[in-house]
Design a protein around this motif. Structure first.
Motif, PDB file in Angstrom:
ATOM      1  N   VAL A   6     -17.942  -2.831  -5.357  1.00 24.13           N
ATOM      2  CA  VAL A   6     -17.122  -2.921  -6.564  1.00 24.13           C
ATOM      3  C   VAL A   6     -17.195  -1.577  -7.285  1.00 24.13           C
ATOM      4  CG1 VAL A   6     -16.861  -4.054  -8.801  1.00 24.13           C
ATOM      5  CG2 VAL A   6     -17.512  -5.398  -6.803  1.00 24.13           C
ATOM      6  N   ARG A   7     -16.030  -0.978  -7.503  1.00 22.21           N
ATOM      7  CA  ARG A   7     -15.977   0.317  -8.187  1.00 22.21           C
ATOM      8  C   ARG A   7     -15.943   0.088  -9.690  1.00 22.21           C
ATOM      9  NH1 ARG A   7     -13.456   4.918  -5.138  1.00 22.21           N
ATOM     10  NH2 ARG A   7     -13.813   4.365  -2.975  1.00 22.21           N
ATOM     11  N   THR A   8     -16.908   0.684 -10.364  1.00 20.20           N
ATOM     12  CA  THR A   8     -16.996   0.545 -11.808  1.00 20.20           C
ATOM     13  C   THR A   8     -17.780   1.734 -12.359  1.00 20.20           C
ATOM     14  OG1 THR A   8     -17.776  -0.860 -13.612  1.00 20.20           O
ATOM     15  CG2 THR A   8     -19.049  -0.919 -11.596  1.00 20.20           C
ATOM     16  N   PRO A   9     -17.423   2.209 -13.550  1.00 26.35           N
ATOM     17  CA  PRO A   9     -18.152   3.361 -14.090  1.00 26.35           C
ATOM     18  C   PRO A   9     -19.565   3.010 -14.567  1.00 26.35           C
ATOM     19  CG  PRO A   9     -16.475   2.644 -15.633  1.00 26.35           C
ATOM     20  CD  PRO A   9     -16.294   1.835 -14.387  1.00 26.35           C
ATOM     21  N   ARG A  10     -19.812   1.754 -14.898  1.00 31.03           N
ATOM     22  CA  ARG A  10     -21.126   1.326 -15.370  1.00 31.03           C
ATOM     23  C   ARG A  10     -21.490  -0.020 -14.766  1.00 31.03           C
ATOM     24  NH1 ARG A  10     -18.653   3.721 -19.447  1.00 31.03           N
ATOM     25  NH2 ARG A  10     -19.664   5.439 -20.479  1.00 31.03           N
ATOM     26  N   ARG A  11     -22.771  -0.207 -14.543  1.00 31.01           N
ATOM     27  CA  ARG A  11     -23.265  -1.475 -14.016  1.00 31.01           C
ATOM     28  C   ARG A  11     -24.440  -1.923 -14.866  1.00 31.01           C
ATOM     29  NH1 ARG A  11     -23.160  -0.230  -7.516  1.00 31.01           N
ATOM     30  NH2 ARG A  11     -20.920   0.004  -7.389  1.00 31.01           N
ATOM     31  N   ILE A  12     -24.371  -3.143 -15.337  1.00 35.72           N
ATOM     32  CA  ILE A  12     -25.437  -3.705 -16.161  1.00 35.72           C
ATOM     33  C   ILE A  12     -25.858  -5.030 -15.544  1.00 35.72           C
ATOM     34  CG2 ILE A  12     -26.051  -4.614 -18.424  1.00 35.72           C
ATOM     35  CD1 ILE A  12     -23.956  -2.711 -19.597  1.00 35.72           C
ATOM     36  N   LEU A  13     -27.142  -5.246 -15.442  1.00 37.59           N
ATOM     37  CA  LEU A  13     -27.674  -6.490 -14.891  1.00 37.59           C
ATOM     38  C   LEU A  13     -28.660  -7.099 -15.877  1.00 37.59           C
ATOM     39  CD1 LEU A  13     -28.437  -5.146 -11.338  1.00 37.59           C
ATOM     40  CD2 LEU A  13     -26.615  -6.705 -11.952  1.00 37.59           C
ATOM     41  N   ALA A  14     -28.715  -8.403 -15.904  1.00 41.49           N
ATOM     42  CA  ALA A  14     -29.715  -9.116 -16.691  1.00 41.49           C
ATOM     43  C   ALA A  14     -30.462 -10.028 -15.736  1.00 41.49           C
ATOM     44  CB  ALA A  14     -29.052  -9.929 -17.802  1.00 41.49           C
ATOM     45  N   SER A  15     -31.758 -10.060 -15.872  1.00 44.08           N
ATOM     46  CA  SER A  15     -32.578 -10.856 -14.971  1.00 44.08           C
ATOM     47  C   SER A  15     -33.720 -11.483 -15.743  1.00 44.08           C
ATOM     48  CB  SER A  15     -33.126  -9.960 -13.857  1.00 44.08           C
ATOM     49  OG  SER A  15     -34.056 -10.671 -13.091  1.00 44.08           O
ATOM     50  N   GLY A  16     -34.213 -12.590 -15.231  1.00 46.21           N
ATOM     51  CA  GLY A  16     -35.377 -13.232 -15.824  1.00 46.21           C
ATOM     52  C   GLY A  16     -36.646 -12.762 -15.152  1.00 46.21           C
ATOM     53  N   ASP A  24     -38.670  -6.667  -3.228  1.00 44.81           N
ATOM     54  CA  ASP A  24     -37.454  -6.400  -2.462  1.00 44.81           C
ATOM     55  C   ASP A  24     -36.214  -6.736  -3.279  1.00 44.81           C
ATOM     56  OD1 ASP A  24     -38.152  -9.128  -2.279  1.00 44.81           O
ATOM     57  OD2 ASP A  24     -37.255  -9.351  -0.295  1.00 44.81           O
ATOM     58  N   GLU A  25     -36.272  -7.809  -4.053  1.00 43.63           N
ATOM     59  CA  GLU A  25     -35.149  -8.163  -4.923  1.00 43.63           C
ATOM     60  C   GLU A  25     -35.028  -7.171  -6.083  1.00 43.63           C
ATOM     61  OE1 GLU A  25     -35.519 -12.239  -6.101  1.00 43.63           O
ATOM     62  OE2 GLU A  25     -35.474 -12.954  -4.036  1.00 43.63           O
ATOM     63  N   TYR A  26     -36.154  -6.722  -6.583  1.00 44.42           N
ATOM     64  CA  TYR A  26     -36.168  -5.728  -7.650  1.00 44.42           C
ATOM     65  C   TYR A  26     -35.478  -4.448  -7.171  1.00 44.42           C
ATOM     66  CZ  TYR A  26     -38.139  -3.101 -11.582  1.00 44.42           C
ATOM     67  OH  TYR A  26     -38.315  -2.347 -12.708  1.00 44.42           O
ATOM     68  N   TRP A  27     -35.839  -4.004  -5.956  1.00 44.16           N
ATOM     69  CA  TRP A  27     -35.196  -2.822  -5.383  1.00 44.16           C
ATOM     70  C   TRP A  27     -33.685  -3.034  -5.282  1.00 44.16           C
ATOM     71  CZ3 TRP A  27     -32.065  -2.145  -1.204  1.00 44.16           C
ATOM     72  CH2 TRP A  27     -31.766  -0.828  -0.862  1.00 44.16           C
ATOM     73  N   ALA A  28     -33.257  -4.207  -4.819  1.00 47.74           N
ATOM     74  CA  ALA A  28     -31.829  -4.479  -4.639  1.00 47.74           C
ATOM     75  C   ALA A  28     -31.084  -4.407  -5.979  1.00 47.74           C
ATOM     76  CB  ALA A  28     -31.624  -5.843  -3.990  1.00 47.74           C
ATOM     77  N   LEU A  29     -31.671  -4.956  -7.032  1.00 49.64           N
ATOM     78  CA  LEU A  29     -31.024  -4.903  -8.342  1.00 49.64           C
ATOM     79  C   LEU A  29     -30.949  -3.477  -8.871  1.00 49.64           C
ATOM     80  CD1 LEU A  29     -32.483  -8.055 -10.120  1.00 49.64           C
ATOM     81  CD2 LEU A  29     -30.164  -7.711  -9.260  1.00 49.64           C
ATOM     82  N   VAL A  30     -32.047  -2.756  -8.756  1.00 50.28           N
ATOM     83  CA  VAL A  30     -32.058  -1.365  -9.222  1.00 50.28           C
ATOM     84  C   VAL A  30     -31.082  -0.544  -8.390  1.00 50.28           C
ATOM     85  CG1 VAL A  30     -33.453   0.741  -9.390  1.00 50.28           C
ATOM     86  CG2 VAL A  30     -34.381  -1.446 -10.182  1.00 50.28           C
ATOM     87  N   ASP A  92     -35.750   4.898 -17.642  1.00 50.78           N
ATOM     88  CA  ASP A  92     -34.412   5.109 -18.187  1.00 50.78           C
ATOM     89  C   ASP A  92     -33.366   4.196 -17.544  1.00 50.78           C
ATOM     90  OD1 ASP A  92     -34.496   6.447 -15.727  1.00 50.78           O
ATOM     91  OD2 ASP A  92     -32.956   7.877 -16.348  1.00 50.78           O
ATOM     92  N   VAL A  93     -33.788   3.346 -16.594  1.00 54.05           N
ATOM     93  CA  VAL A  93     -32.874   2.449 -15.901  1.00 54.05           C
ATOM     94  C   VAL A  93     -33.133   0.996 -16.281  1.00 54.05           C
ATOM     95  CG1 VAL A  93     -32.111   1.641 -13.627  1.00 54.05           C
ATOM     96  CG2 VAL A  93     -32.750   4.032 -13.945  1.00 54.05           C
ATOM     97  N   VAL A  94     -34.409   0.623 -16.383  1.00 56.35           N
ATOM     98  CA  VAL A  94     -34.804  -0.770 -16.608  1.00 56.35           C
ATOM     99  C   VAL A  94     -35.336  -0.937 -18.026  1.00 56.35           C
ATOM    100  CG1 VAL A  94     -36.339  -2.619 -15.858  1.00 56.35           C
ATOM    101  CG2 VAL A  94     -35.339  -1.062 -14.169  1.00 56.35           C
ATOM    102  N   LEU A  95     -34.704  -1.795 -18.782  1.00 57.53           N
ATOM    103  CA  LEU A  95     -35.161  -2.128 -20.124  1.00 57.53           C
ATOM    104  C   LEU A  95     -35.944  -3.430 -20.022  1.00 57.53           C
ATOM    105  CD1 LEU A  95     -35.117  -1.656 -23.190  1.00 57.53           C
ATOM    106  CD2 LEU A  95     -33.013  -2.997 -23.257  1.00 57.53           C
TER     107      LEU A  95
END
Length: 122
Positions: A6-16, A24-30, A92-95
């Motif tokens: 998916v082409r997009t200028p910004r990507r934001i994810l929220a996770s619990g 491995d899932e953490y790597w995939a999200l980052v 600077d990537v993960v809040l």
């Protein structure tokens, strides 16, 4: 992975919190949010995931009544160093916000148990 195309200028994810338990899932999200920030998965796995998971698995096995030897102090130090480096590289990537910060803003947890009859094919 389809979502990565998916082409997009910004990507934001929220996770619990559960994502913290699977590197491995953490790597995939980052990797989705910031492609290649952690390099290829094989390198990430060798440098970060293996030392951290091996130490945690060893500590858990040693705590069980199996008589397993606990991980060495060197294993613990390596795992802690790698976890610190990982957190520092992603600052600077993960809040990150814990329950101590978010607790007042989150609704009370509710659980439902729903029982269903199985269909004959099940």
């Amino acid at each position: 992975n389809a979502v990565a195309r998916v082409r997009t200028p910004r990507r934001i994810l929220a996770s619990g919190y559960p994502i913290q338990n699977r590197l491995d899932e953490y790597w995939a999200l980052v990797n989705y949010a910031r492609p290649n920030a952690l390099g290829p998965y094989d390198r990430f796995r060798a440098y970060f995931e293996r030392p951290i998971v091996d130490f945690l698995d060893g500590a858990a096995a040693a705590a069980a009544p199996t008589g397993t030897e606990p991980p060495s102090a060197a294993d613990e130090m390596l795992a802690l160093k790698r976890a610190f480096v990982l957190r520092d590289e992603l600052k600077d990537v993960v809040l990150r916000r814990g329950a101590d910060v978010l607790g007042a803003d989150l609704p009370r947890r509710r659980d439902w148990i729903v029982e269903c009859r199985l269909a004959p094919a099940q």
